[in-house]
Design a protein around this motif. Structure first.
Motif, short mmCIF file in Angstrom:
data_model
loop_
_atom_site.label_atom_id
_atom_site.label_comp_id
_atom_site.label_asym_id
_atom_site.label_seq_id
_atom_site.Cartn_x
_atom_site.Cartn_y
_atom_site.Cartn_z
N ILE A 134 0.83 -1.20 0.00
CA ILE A 134 0.00 0.00 0.00
C ILE A 134 0.87 1.26 0.00
CG2 ILE A 134 -1.67 1.32 1.36
CD1 ILE A 134 -2.80 -1.40 2.29
N VAL A 135 1.87 1.30 0.87
CA VAL A 135 2.73 2.48 1.00
C VAL A 135 4.01 2.18 0.23
CG1 VAL A 135 3.92 4.02 2.60
CG2 VAL A 135 1.78 2.94 3.28
N ARG A 136 4.03 2.60 -0.99
CA ARG A 136 5.21 2.34 -1.83
C ARG A 136 6.25 3.43 -1.62
NH1 ARG A 136 4.35 -1.58 -5.74
NH2 ARG A 136 2.18 -2.20 -5.89
N GLY A 137 7.49 3.06 -1.91
CA GLY A 137 8.56 4.04 -1.88
C GLY A 137 9.12 4.32 -0.50
N THR A 138 8.87 3.44 0.48
CA THR A 138 9.38 3.69 1.82
C THR A 138 10.86 3.35 1.93
OG1 THR A 138 8.69 1.51 2.56
CG2 THR A 138 7.17 3.33 2.93
N GLY A 139 11.36 2.42 1.12
CA GLY A 139 12.76 2.08 1.13
C GLY A 139 13.20 1.18 2.26
N PHE A 140 12.27 0.50 2.93
CA PHE A 140 12.63 -0.38 4.03
C PHE A 140 12.87 -1.82 3.57
CE2 PHE A 140 10.18 2.89 6.35
CZ PHE A 140 11.22 3.36 7.11
#
Length: 89
Positions: free
Chosen positions: A25-31
């Motif tokens: 859902i939350v793309r681009g977090t980089g985790f």
């Protein structure tokens, strides 16, 4: 609030699934996958402690626990993302 060993295992299992869903859902977090799973477990713990105190209830069972935990994981991912310095959703 006292959590039994069984409830902690369920929270961890549901948190892993919720972390995976929150990562989608939350793309681009980089985790990455492992980071999202850890955030998911934290979100599941957050949801299991916070939502009953707020009086929020969607139902019962494993599916509602996954939904609650996914919401908690998404909120936690957004908070961590803001703190991390990107400053936007």
């Amino acid at each position: 609030m006292h959590l039994s060993n069984e409830s902690l295992l369920v929270i961890v299992f549901v948190g892993i699934v919720a972390g995976w869903l929150a990562g989608l859902i939350v793309r681009g977090t980089g985790f990455g996958l492992i980071g999202d799973l850890i955030i998911g477990v934290g979100g599941a713990l957050l949801a299991s402690l916070l939502f009953p105190r707020l009086g929020l209830q969607l139902g019962s069972g494993l599916v509602s626990a996954i939904i609650y935990s996914a919401i908690g994981a998404v909120l936690l991912l957004l908070i961590v993302r803001l703190i991390r310095g990107r400053g936007r959703f």
